[in-house]
Design an enzyme around this catalytic site. Sequence first.
Site, PDB file in Angstrom:
ATOM      1  N   HIS A 265      12.837 -22.014 -10.274  1.00  0.00           N
ATOM      2  CA  HIS A 265      14.099 -22.011 -11.018  1.00  0.00           C
ATOM      3  C   HIS A 265      14.396 -23.415 -11.593  1.00  0.00           C
ATOM      4  O   HIS A 265      14.610 -23.573 -12.788  1.00  0.00           O
ATOM      5  CB  HIS A 265      15.243 -21.559 -10.098  1.00  0.00           C
ATOM      6  CG  HIS A 265      16.579 -21.525 -10.763  1.00  0.00           C
ATOM      7  ND1 HIS A 265      17.142 -20.381 -11.286  1.00  0.00           N
ATOM      8  CD2 HIS A 265      17.468 -22.515 -11.025  1.00  0.00           C
ATOM      9  CE1 HIS A 265      18.307 -20.672 -11.824  1.00  0.00           C
ATOM     10  NE2 HIS A 265      18.537 -21.969 -11.678  1.00  0.00           N
ATOM     11  N   GLU A 266      14.376 -24.404 -10.703  1.00  0.00           N
ATOM     12  CA  GLU A 266      14.671 -25.766 -11.171  1.00  0.00           C
ATOM     13  C   GLU A 266      13.581 -26.244 -12.128  1.00  0.00           C
ATOM     14  O   GLU A 266      13.853 -26.977 -13.082  1.00  0.00           O
ATOM     15  CB  GLU A 266      14.838 -26.726  -9.992  1.00  0.00           C
ATOM     16  CG  GLU A 266      15.972 -26.351  -9.009  1.00  0.00           C
ATOM     17  CD  GLU A 266      17.329 -26.132  -9.660  1.00  0.00           C
ATOM     18  OE1 GLU A 266      17.619 -26.772 -10.691  1.00  0.00           O
ATOM     19  OE2 GLU A 266      18.114 -25.301  -9.145  1.00  0.00           O
ATOM     20  N   HIS A 269      14.499 -25.208 -15.558  1.00  0.00           N
ATOM     21  CA  HIS A 269      15.464 -26.147 -16.162  1.00  0.00           C
ATOM     22  C   HIS A 269      14.733 -27.400 -16.645  1.00  0.00           C
ATOM     23  O   HIS A 269      14.996 -27.918 -17.726  1.00  0.00           O
ATOM     24  CB  HIS A 269      16.496 -26.587 -15.116  1.00  0.00           C
ATOM     25  CG  HIS A 269      17.567 -25.574 -14.829  1.00  0.00           C
ATOM     26  ND1 HIS A 269      18.423 -25.106 -15.788  1.00  0.00           N
ATOM     27  CD2 HIS A 269      17.938 -24.964 -13.666  1.00  0.00           C
ATOM     28  CE1 HIS A 269      19.285 -24.239 -15.233  1.00  0.00           C
ATOM     29  NE2 HIS A 269      18.997 -24.136 -13.946  1.00  0.00           N
ATOM     30  N   GLU A 295      20.307 -21.746 -18.166  1.00  0.00           N
ATOM     31  CA  GLU A 295      20.027 -20.710 -17.163  1.00  0.00           C
ATOM     32  C   GLU A 295      19.080 -19.647 -17.701  1.00  0.00           C
ATOM     33  O   GLU A 295      18.366 -19.007 -16.941  1.00  0.00           O
ATOM     34  CB  GLU A 295      21.325 -20.068 -16.672  1.00  0.00           C
ATOM     35  CG  GLU A 295      22.122 -20.943 -15.731  1.00  0.00           C
ATOM     36  CD  GLU A 295      21.369 -21.349 -14.471  1.00  0.00           C
ATOM     37  OE1 GLU A 295      20.639 -20.519 -13.891  1.00  0.00           O
ATOM     38  OE2 GLU A 295      21.511 -22.517 -14.068  1.00  0.00           O
TER      39      GLU A 295
HETATM   40 ZN    ZN Z   1      20.083 -23.020 -12.552  1.00  0.00          ZN
END
Ligand code: ZN
Length: 501
Positions: A265-266, A269, A295
């Site tokens: 997830h990170e 980003h 997101e």
């Molecule tokens: Zn996030």
Amino acid sequence: MGEKLEQLKQHLYRHYDLHMAGAVLDWDQEVNMPPGGAAARAEQLATLSALAHNIFTSAETGRLLEAAEVEVAGLGYGSDAASHARVLRREYDKQTKIPTELIAEFSRARSRGFAAWRQAREEDNYPLFQPHLQKLLDINRQIADILGYEEHPYDALLDFYEPQVKTSEVAKLFTELKAGLVPLLQAIVERGQPVDEGFLQMEYPVERQWELTEVILREMGYDFNRGRQDQAPHPFTTNFSSSDVRVTTRLNPHRPQAAIFGSIHEGGHALYELGIPAKFDRTVLAGGATLGLHESQSRMWENMMGRSRAFWHYYLPIMRAFFPQPLLGVSEEQFYRAINKVQPDFIRVEADEVTYNLHIFARFELEQALVAGELQVKDVPAAWNAKYEEYLGITPPNDAQGCLQDIHWAHGTIGYFPTYTLGTLISAQLFNRAKAEIPGLEEGFAEGSFLPLLEWMRAHVHVHGRKFTAAELLERELGEKISAQPFLDYVTAKYTEIYEL
Ligand code: ZN
């Protein structure tokens, strides 16, 4: 580039440098700083943010901006120069309304709030955090009043994270989403084939988890020469330029998926920030466009790629080499179903794709009530638990796993949560298009090929930096508006198959 715009950019370099220096102190505060450093750090950050705000809102910025606007008049809407002036004007008009003293006070309250929240969560002691939340809410409401709004004070706050999106538009999308998600969850709970995830609760040494997450990040295209991974109680990504983008994750020996999906997830980003053209560094166009778009990247990598069959066809043998014992005899199918297990639970960041947005609906409604003065800060724990009962049919056993779980309010960010759901919706729209344009995209995942997806996102999303709002970017790149249907179609098909509904 024109001369006036160039002068404006140079004038603002100091602002962005101070801003990034503050980001380094923030990162340090969350990753390294001993608790005793909190009070002094609060002052240091308050000083930096006041200095940065003063430069940004100075009369000199206003003069240079006006001159630059004359210079770029007539240039195309999407040109770098016109976008630069337009985005800067939007932020300048907003920031100049907020007094510098309030900015410093907000910064101080955030640092103190963060320290209090950390302790309150550890000790499951909401009353310890309550006065800080009150202070941060008061400042947010003050800012909303200063900035003004048409329909709801929440609009003014949401605009910081998702420019030009109204609370009522979000509510409409959420209503559509709810209408699809609630019956899907109900069907899974009532008649889904049970999923066994017992093997994921065995011992997974954290050092090996760490190594595995670094392997995955590297293969996704994350460049450790321009980034690093650390541990943090609440995982996040931060950046100090387009060449220094850092991620964090958290480790739990009996829940390897927390680190794996946290890192992916990170990493999503971070890939976005690393993909922003370096020419935008030290300017208003640096960084991801909106939090919803941010997101869309992180949740797409985490879920549409990271929780896919194809991804684990490639990764399970690698993961087995890291953890031979707990994965002994676990088939690809068992593993795939386990990491996609749907279960109403307390913690948002660890929620599955079906229940995740229900966590967001609860927060969105609580925040609106707080901002409107319909909910008192002292009543937050009870209101939180009631929302969890309403949406997920469960009551958190304590506030640490309830209203204290997220860092956002401690950071003074109210109005941020809806961007997670907007991002989820956008992720499905972007992923659908990437799939249509890249033959064999998912088959590629099964062979460890992730770069085609990254390259598509770079060309269609990252390349724009902060030039466009989410709606503008989707219109330009997809010819679409933000819509709940593509995500609903995706999630319904995926989980109908997994749960044999
Ligand atoms: Zn996030």
